[in-house]
Write a protein that holds these residues in place. Sequence first.
Motif, PDB file in Angstrom:
ATOM      1  N   ARG A  64       0.824  -1.217   0.000  1.00 46.04           N
ATOM      2  CA  ARG A  64       0.000   0.000   0.000  1.00 46.04           C
ATOM      3  C   ARG A  64       0.850   1.256   0.000  1.00 46.04           C
ATOM      4  NH1 ARG A  64      -2.932  -2.699   3.651  1.00 46.04           N
ATOM      5  NH2 ARG A  64      -2.133  -1.512   5.396  1.00 46.04           N
ATOM      6  N   LYS A  65       1.849   1.287   0.882  1.00 47.15           N
ATOM      7  CA  LYS A  65       2.701   2.472   1.006  1.00 47.15           C
ATOM      8  C   LYS A  65       3.482   2.741  -0.286  1.00 47.15           C
ATOM      9  CE  LYS A  65       1.857   3.709   5.235  1.00 47.15           C
ATOM     10  NZ  LYS A  65       1.232   4.977   5.548  1.00 47.15           N
ATOM     11  N   LEU A  66       4.002   1.704  -0.897  1.00 46.33           N
ATOM     12  CA  LEU A  66       4.754   1.886  -2.139  1.00 46.33           C
ATOM     13  C   LEU A  66       3.840   2.358  -3.268  1.00 46.33           C
ATOM     14  CD1 LEU A  66       7.110  -1.196  -1.886  1.00 46.33           C
ATOM     15  CD2 LEU A  66       7.779   1.213  -1.721  1.00 46.33           C
ATOM     16  N   ASN A  67       2.616   1.838  -3.312  1.00 48.61           N
ATOM     17  CA  ASN A  67       1.658   2.301  -4.316  1.00 48.61           C
ATOM     18  C   ASN A  67       1.292   3.764  -4.091  1.00 48.61           C
ATOM     19  OD1 ASN A  67       0.624   0.262  -6.378  1.00 48.61           O
ATOM     20  ND2 ASN A  67       0.727  -0.947  -4.495  1.00 48.61           N
ATOM     21  N   GLU A  68       1.090   4.143  -2.844  1.00 46.56           N
ATOM     22  CA  GLU A  68       0.787   5.544  -2.520  1.00 46.56           C
ATOM     23  C   GLU A  68       1.939   6.456  -2.917  1.00 46.56           C
ATOM     24  OE1 GLU A  68      -0.085   5.695   1.657  1.00 46.56           O
ATOM     25  OE2 GLU A  68      -1.907   4.484   1.432  1.00 46.56           O
ATOM     26  N   GLU A  69       3.146   5.999  -2.649  1.00 45.64           N
ATOM     27  CA  GLU A  69       4.341   6.776  -2.976  1.00 45.64           C
ATOM     28  C   GLU A  69       4.401   7.097  -4.467  1.00 45.64           C
ATOM     29  OE1 GLU A  69       8.757   5.237  -3.445  1.00 45.64           O
ATOM     30  OE2 GLU A  69       8.154   5.296  -1.340  1.00 45.64           O
TER      31      GLU A  69
END
Length: 73
Positions: A64-69
């Motif tokens: 999730r965090k990498l996609n948001e980034e």
Amino acid sequence: MDSYEKLANAIILQAVKDYRDALKKLARGRKNTSAEDTKRECERFFRSQWYSALTSVDGEMLIRKLNEEVTDL
């Protein structure tokens, strides 16, 4: 940090780098089967028992965090 921890961290960091690169390529909007394959492979790794054995960081949260980034770029 012992050698095993260093190796585990290096494996995870390489997967993060590969995943991030694949997401950036896919964000360009062009068909890229290599990037799609890399993305799926990394997601499978982040959800695997092997990943869980290497770290206590939640794989779903990392995805999730990498996609948001990448979407924030």
